[in-house]
Design an enzyme around this catalytic site. Sequence first.
Site, PDB file in Angstrom:
ATOM      1  N   LYS A  70       7.708   2.952  13.036  1.00  0.00           N
ATOM      2  CA  LYS A  70       7.382   2.313  11.759  1.00  0.00           C
ATOM      3  C   LYS A  70       7.960   0.917  11.824  1.00  0.00           C
ATOM      4  CE  LYS A  70       5.549   2.204   7.842  1.00  0.00           C
ATOM      5  NZ  LYS A  70       4.252   2.786   7.437  1.00  0.00           N
ATOM      6  N   SER A 105       2.966   2.025  13.111  1.00  0.00           N
ATOM      7  CA  SER A 105       2.430   1.884  11.760  1.00  0.00           C
ATOM      8  C   SER A 105       3.333   0.911  11.020  1.00  0.00           C
ATOM      9  CB  SER A 105       2.408   3.304  11.175  1.00  0.00           C
ATOM     10  OG  SER A 105       2.575   3.324   9.804  1.00  0.00           O
TER      11      SER A 105
END
Lengths: 338, 338, 338, 338
Positions: free
Chosen positions: B142, B210
């Site tokens: 992330k 992401s």
Amino acid sequence: MASINILKFGVSSPADTTPLKKLKAAGYEAKDILGVVGKSEGNGCVNDFSRTLSTHVWEPLIPESAITIFSGGTEGVLSPHVTFIVKESEPTGLQAVVGRTRMLEPHEIGTSAHAQEVASSIRALLQQSGISKDHVHLVLIKCPLLTSSKVEIIKAASKTPVTTDTYESMAKSRYASAVGIAVALDEIEEDNLEAAMQSEDCWSSKASCSSGAELEDNHILILASNPSLGTLRAASTYMDDAIDAGAILRTLEQVKRENGEVLQVFAKAEADPTGSIRGKRHTMNTDSDIHSTRHARAAVGGLIAGLAGDPQVYISGGAEGQGPPGGGSLCVIYRVET
Amino acid sequence: MASINILKFGVSSPADTTPLKKLKAAGYEAKDILGVVGKSEGNGCVNDFSRTLSTHVWEPLIPESAITIFSGGTEGVLSPHVTFIVKESEPTGLQAVVGRTRMLEPHEIGTSAHAQEVASSIRALLQQSGISKDHVHLVLIKCPLLTSSKVEIIKAASKTPVTTDTYESMAKSRYASAVGIAVALDEIEEDNLEAAMQSEDCWSSKASCSSGAELEDNHILILASNPSLGTLRAASTYMDDAIDAGAILRTLEQVKRENGEVLQVFAKAEADPTGSIRGKRHTMNTDSDIHSTRHARAAVGGLIAGLAGDPQVYISGGAEGQGPPGGGSLCVIYRVET
Amino acid sequence: MASINILKFGVSSPADTTPLKKLKAAGYEAKDILGVVGKSEGNGCVNDFSRTLSTHVWEPLIPESAITIFSGGTEGVLSPHVTFIVKESEPTGLQAVVGRTRMLEPHEIGTSAHAQEVASSIRALLQQSGISKDHVHLVLIKCPLLTSSKVEIIKAASKTPVTTDTYESMAKSRYASAVGIAVALDEIEEDNLEAAMQSEDCWSSKASCSSGAELEDNHILILASNPSLGTLRAASTYMDDAIDAGAILRTLEQVKRENGEVLQVFAKAEADPTGSIRGKRHTMNTDSDIHSTRHARAAVGGLIAGLAGDPQVYISGGAEGQGPPGGGSLCVIYRVET
Amino acid sequence: MASINILKFGVSSPADTTPLKKLKAAGYEAKDILGVVGKSEGNGCVNDFSRTLSTHVWEPLIPESAITIFSGGTEGVLSPHVTFIVKESEPTGLQAVVGRTRMLEPHEIGTSAHAQEVASSIRALLQQSGISKDHVHLVLIKCPLLTSSKVEIIKAASKTPVTTDTYESMAKSRYASAVGIAVALDEIEEDNLEAAMQSEDCWSSKASCSSGAELEDNHILILASNPSLGTLRAASTYMDDAIDAGAILRTLEQVKRENGEVLQVFAKAEADPTGSIRGKRHTMNTDSDIHSTRHARAAVGGLIAGLAGDPQVYISGGAEGQGPPGGGSLCVIYRVET
């Protein structure tokens, strides 16, 4: 007779009519066209002007008796294209007939009158073409919707619109069309048409209906298959839910067993109205940024394009009455080796 | 050691932390949690506050050393859920280690400095955990993005942001993270890191990155599989394009051959940057109403959920450097019968 | 007594609680807070998690009796911010009281029971606070909506939801709340509550209601003005349609005549349900990409921010029952020179 | 000479050409039309097929030398309409000339070559029409954009597109057109054209440019006002930011002082690229659901429609180089009493 062939070509934009040249290169003339069935790249909802644009550029090029059915929305991997339904002088195994209902009054859209009109038009088309009800695999319908102006017209006439929500009117129109198909194909008894309109959960596995602001009548295309007559065939079934890969795989395996080559896939998709699929919550009905029909087309389009290995498939959103709730009708057209 | 188990539960909203109860009912404690990897139901883009909300409700409940990776976007059939990565005292066959990079300065986001930081953090995590590079099947990251405020901060400091387009910064951040992963796993030589950052077409088949506005460092989760140690396994490969059903089917068949049961699928999806898939034009890059990452998640999500028979899969959009252009990395976690 | 002051601060994200520091710097404590009324930057529709996130971060910081009202949607020039309603020991000219209704059962949302509950709660709050009905200029309400899960719960209980369309449930909930306000303020006779619920075109010019998935009761904030008591004042009226610049200019001129300085503007906005404004067609109700509430907030927000010279104004979308159809309630809070 | 009149009519859809009947009823013929300038109701972005549809239905009806400029996007209160620029035999006070540049090669779009082509075309048009540079109040341009296909064509030719982001190409094309206008009107020295293209912050207060996929050349419409010649006039200025009500009010007051009646307002709008307006953060550049041009049109459209009391105004989004950053050019056409 009503023997036909099916040819499919990509388009570079909703205004692209170059597929007509390719059709001619394949030996057909514009006068052979019975119908143009396309996926155009708008949002597939109320303000989808890609459908109107496609209709606008194609209608002057095809016979007056031919129909257009443009379904908006090529979400995800789906690829904009047109499928021609063209007349053949010799039997091919595939048959088709096309027609239109009368213009609907705005207040009739999505009602029993709408369903009744569709049913009687389909029956007339079957009779006139000599196509047997039992051979029908797919009835494609393009039906009208309610715009803000139509809602106002209805109110001004002291009548009641089926809904005042323009997006919801698309669903109502599709459902009425599907009920009409089911009645015409004896999937629902005619006496039960009214009840079916109330219940919202009757369905036909042969129906594929799509609504648009670009017309006021209903365009109807009936596809039938008689394998004894040639090498073109249709296989139809339904997806039980939006992830029913099994239904697709079984149909594709049937094609494979017959040494067939897939020419086109027609499928309907919708967000399960219960808000979940196989017990797992989906968010298509609570996403206020993207309408559920767009989500459903993208997902089912991804599944079918993946399994068919082809993004030029006809996946249409909003499957009310067209296959079981949350699922959708499925029809594969293919050619077998001789 | 770093043996782990994987458990997956649906959530009723991004604020739903009841899966913790289910985890406890399954015999684990909050202190066993190494990571929470979730799909939340926002747009998965710059202004996705569902990710921030999920991060906000989960972080107080898990150990400080544990990490969260929330990927926004459950388009189409995808179902919001969380996957727990929990420590096991006995070997299971699956191993994991989690960590964070240092906070990145806004101007570093999406640059070589970002990639380098990711690479060195992964190496340190592998070394500290004793996980062999050869056993790694998936590195989930992330990573941060640029907001309007961060762009202004960079400009005020007379530095240059990697882009001034906030949505595009998500792609740049994912790519830098993926290059970092590729370098750490020797898929790219360290000397070529700079060149890889320039080229935009290097990739790792183990990377799943992401980006989000809810963090300023990078959260890293490394998953490895050593089948000799237990019944949990990972199989990884990549999809060559967004309709590569073959890659998925081959992996699922491997699981079946081993009498395995799928626990979770992790996949990346993206709109082919050339604007076409297998020569057919797609419209994901020209749709100004829906960003291409949403389209890609919906389509690949439909395909994978269909083949896996499960809508609770982790499909993340934006696959820059994570599998070949237009395709994406794919990792299946499964348990075999003993 | 219920004397209050109003202070307004920008936020950097829906999770930003730094305005509390600024409130303290201005001499107030968290315990002085009666209510936090904010504009958060989500879509203001069903899946707006920015509202939930703001509620989540603010509720632990304020007294249990205080309420939060977050209205999603800062389209166009609107700027995310929070307005504090804080208690003052001395009279200021402005008065307020806050409270909650009981939790509504899902099947009550948007019905007469909902309206009745709001009406009786407002009456109780007025009585307990000693605020005169005649001094009330604004009643802000945050009310619940129907999610897919709630619709299923209602159906499982063999009850009927007010609608099965989650977005439409927001409108139904706002309308019920507005009717409740009108009844409590004697704008509608109590005996006519049922009729008002049927008619869909009753309205209160003091009502500002906003619905969200983040609560199950109704949060109520009543603002009153008694100019004889101090320098803070409220002026309220309504916009007749979404371009009624006259109503805004007249109110601002009144403020100017009194040598006042505007502290905050509260307004409601909606797309005219007839589909046109002063006889000219608008497209807010046929845009399937952007919901009409977003359009309306952007347009009315542009007008009010322009005239007030301030983008940190509270413009809320969906004005059913809150001002005349197509228009909306309008309330300006200001401080006069002494 | 180039004397003109201006007439404005609403449309019921992008395909509605009935305004031609109204134009005829007002005493004009199709051959009198110099230009059709319309607001159509698509998203105003890359995939706006409402513009293409309008262009498609109008071009066969007007002289070959006439031009169409359709600007997509009627967000908020804006009402779809067309404005005709028609030739008059007698002087009216207003003058116009229209023309086209050559077709641009895809790789030229948004570059200095584009700006240069616009500049030289405008000069030629001014010279040929005898319109004085000093009388020009507005130059409207419709310019091309890059689609995915055009980007691929450029790459295939080993050339470099100005951007690979199709939405961003709209901004680049508008900016190049605006720089061309500024050079032609001596707002920028020709020697500084290259520097202006680099800097991104040069601007003309007479420019209004709008990009679309429906053309490959640039359509140019120049409007000039010579009050000594008649009762039609133009007043132009610029908005300093998106809430600059003052600029609008001052212009409308000038019209009022001259006993004038507003015929049409042309304005450009954009999201302030710094992310804030008068120091208050806006969210137009971080909203991944709605592009910033749509937000800006809705907000500025709300303000101008409110102050003009008319939703049929021409507000176009994306003001790069067309007024100061965050603001936009503004031109009011009016008729004075004689």
